[in-house]
Design a protein around this motif. Sequence first.
Motif, short mmCIF file in Angstrom:
data_model
loop_
_atom_site.label_atom_id
_atom_site.label_comp_id
_atom_site.label_asym_id
_atom_site.label_seq_id
_atom_site.Cartn_x
_atom_site.Cartn_y
_atom_site.Cartn_z
N TYR A 60 0.84 -1.20 0.00
CA TYR A 60 0.00 0.00 0.00
C TYR A 60 0.88 1.25 0.00
O TYR A 60 1.96 1.27 0.58
CB TYR A 60 -0.88 0.04 1.25
CG TYR A 60 -1.90 -1.06 1.34
CD1 TYR A 60 -1.61 -2.25 1.99
CD2 TYR A 60 -3.16 -0.90 0.77
CE1 TYR A 60 -2.54 -3.27 2.07
CE2 TYR A 60 -4.10 -1.91 0.85
CZ TYR A 60 -3.79 -3.09 1.49
OH TYR A 60 -4.73 -4.09 1.56
N ALA A 61 0.36 2.29 -0.61
CA ALA A 61 0.99 3.60 -0.47
C ALA A 61 0.86 4.03 0.99
O ALA A 61 -0.15 3.74 1.65
CB ALA A 61 0.31 4.62 -1.38
N ASP A 62 1.86 4.73 1.49
CA ASP A 62 1.82 5.17 2.89
C ASP A 62 0.57 5.99 3.19
O ASP A 62 0.01 5.91 4.28
CB ASP A 62 3.07 5.99 3.22
CG ASP A 62 4.32 5.14 3.31
OD1 ASP A 62 5.43 5.71 3.23
OD2 ASP A 62 4.21 3.90 3.45
N SER A 63 0.13 6.76 2.21
CA SER A 63 -0.99 7.67 2.44
C SER A 63 -2.32 6.95 2.64
O SER A 63 -3.28 7.56 3.12
CB SER A 63 -1.12 8.65 1.26
OG SER A 63 -1.39 7.94 0.07
N VAL A 64 -2.39 5.67 2.27
CA VAL A 64 -3.67 4.96 2.39
C VAL A 64 -3.62 3.81 3.39
O VAL A 64 -4.64 3.17 3.64
CB VAL A 64 -4.15 4.43 1.01
CG1 VAL A 64 -4.18 5.55 -0.01
CG2 VAL A 64 -3.30 3.26 0.54
N LYS A 65 -2.46 3.56 3.96
CA LYS A 65 -2.34 2.45 4.91
C LYS A 65 -3.29 2.66 6.09
O LYS A 65 -3.39 3.76 6.63
CB LYS A 65 -0.90 2.35 5.42
CG LYS A 65 0.06 1.74 4.43
CD LYS A 65 1.47 1.66 4.98
CE LYS A 65 2.42 1.06 3.97
NZ LYS A 65 3.83 1.04 4.46
N GLY A 66 -3.97 1.60 6.45
CA GLY A 66 -4.93 1.67 7.54
C GLY A 66 -6.31 2.13 7.12
O GLY A 66 -7.26 2.04 7.90
#
Length: 117
Positions: A60-66
């Motif tokens: 995942y891109a860091d901006s969408v993790k979680g």
Amino acid sequence: QVQVAESGGGAVQTGGSLRLSCVASGVNIFSTKEMGWYRQAPGKQRDLVARIINGRATNYADSVKGRFTISRGVAPWNTVYLYMNSLKEEDTGIYLCYVQMGGNDYWGQGTQVTVSA
């Protein structure tokens, strides 16, 4: 002939959720290495959002993790989903699905996601 088709985009308010779907036809499960999603925001480069490798490993891109989850269907296997929660305005863009098979990348036309306050 490989064809990739996305669906599920739309307009939502911040904090909302969407599910994107991508169906790939003309593909072979044994030759397909990756399926995933990129985002093309206005005036920006195309960036990877999430991908699933060999049907199991995910990135995942860091901006969408979680907030985002990618999964691949079991039966049929040639469908990949992107569950998007807690959407932010910066998630706005055209979401493009791709399939990497036999060393080649195949792309869909994209589906628009617009997130507004």
